[in-house]
Design a protein around this motif. Sequence first.
Motif, short mmCIF file in Angstrom:
data_model
loop_
_atom_site.label_atom_id
_atom_site.label_comp_id
_atom_site.label_asym_id
_atom_site.label_seq_id
_atom_site.Cartn_x
_atom_site.Cartn_y
_atom_site.Cartn_z
N GLY A 146 -2.18 39.99 75.82
CA GLY A 146 -1.82 38.58 75.93
C GLY A 146 -3.02 37.69 76.19
N ARG A 147 -3.93 38.18 77.05
CA ARG A 147 -5.14 37.41 77.33
C ARG A 147 -6.05 37.33 76.11
NH1 ARG A 147 -7.05 36.73 82.61
NH2 ARG A 147 -8.85 35.75 81.55
N ALA A 148 -6.09 38.40 75.33
CA ALA A 148 -7.01 38.47 74.20
C ALA A 148 -6.51 37.69 72.99
CB ALA A 148 -7.27 39.92 73.81
N ARG A 151 -0.47 34.17 71.52
CA ARG A 151 -0.23 32.86 70.92
C ARG A 151 1.24 32.45 71.03
NH1 ARG A 151 -4.80 33.44 71.26
NH2 ARG A 151 -6.51 33.06 69.76
N ARG A 152 2.13 33.34 70.61
CA ARG A 152 3.55 33.00 70.55
C ARG A 152 4.24 33.36 71.87
NH1 ARG A 152 4.65 36.22 65.08
NH2 ARG A 152 3.14 37.54 66.18
N LYS A 153 4.80 32.35 72.53
CA LYS A 153 5.43 32.54 73.83
C LYS A 153 6.71 33.37 73.71
CE LYS A 153 2.41 29.99 75.99
NZ LYS A 153 1.44 30.57 76.94
N LYS A 162 3.90 34.92 79.37
CA LYS A 162 4.20 36.09 78.55
C LYS A 162 4.26 35.72 77.07
CE LYS A 162 6.54 38.92 81.96
NZ LYS A 162 6.01 38.15 83.10
N THR A 163 3.68 36.58 76.23
CA THR A 163 3.66 36.33 74.79
C THR A 163 4.16 37.56 74.03
OG1 THR A 163 1.39 37.17 74.52
CG2 THR A 163 1.65 34.83 75.06
#
Length: 264
Positions: A146-148, A151-153, A162-163
């Motif tokens: 998610g950090r890297a 984009r999409r929640k 959270k993605t």
Amino acid sequence: MFLTRVLTAAVLLTAFIAALFLLERPAFAVLVAAVIALGAHEWGRLAGLGRVWTLAYAVACLLLFGLLRSSGAVDYVLWAAALFWIAAIPWWLAAGVTSKNCLLLLSAGIAALVPAGLAMAALPRDQLLMVLGLIWIADTGAYLAGRACGRRKLAPSISPGKTWEGVAGGAIGCIIYAIIWALFDPELQARVQGIVWIPFLAGTLLLCALSVVGDLFESALKRQAGAKDSGGLLPGHGGVLDRIDSATATLPVALLLMQAIGAI
């Protein structure tokens, strides 16, 4: 803050592993019961109970755990918990978790905490540690992915951080972890062969998904209460529920899946 979080996690992990392998099973069950009581106390507060009723709720969950553990109904409770997490909670999350029905929130707390405690007390030491490792891998993989490239929640109204990319990263991590586990654990290696790999990996993905569902449900519970953390018992981490949210959804189903493949 980060150092405090790391130190707390290290102490908790060390204490848990020591308790898991050094305590006799009845003594370990007492420790599990204490975790349930602490989690139930936090749940009661988040559901809007006053101090006295929150304590009564925690005691009720504790007593129910003890009664069910000594009964012959554990498997039925685990199946009910599996339906609760797989069918009811995703629908509830989509509809919105609110404080309009305190009784419903309290019933959900019992359904979340007690079966998870029963599963934790019933799982053999090695398998319990492996399942918890799967949860930790899912969480870590989701965080890193998610950090890297998040984009999409996934659920912006519940947990904005959270993605879907994070979920995919956690799932990939879980699959790799499960393959390594099956190849190097002699008992699993004897059972997971040929076509059995398909349901084994499907079960792994189910557990990964449930870890996310458990996390989201606890986040929704905190959001409806206007709380950032479930408590302040664990420095840098929040409360007990903040640490066991994914496990509450995952452990009952993990025990059922292990029973299905004959690992227990």
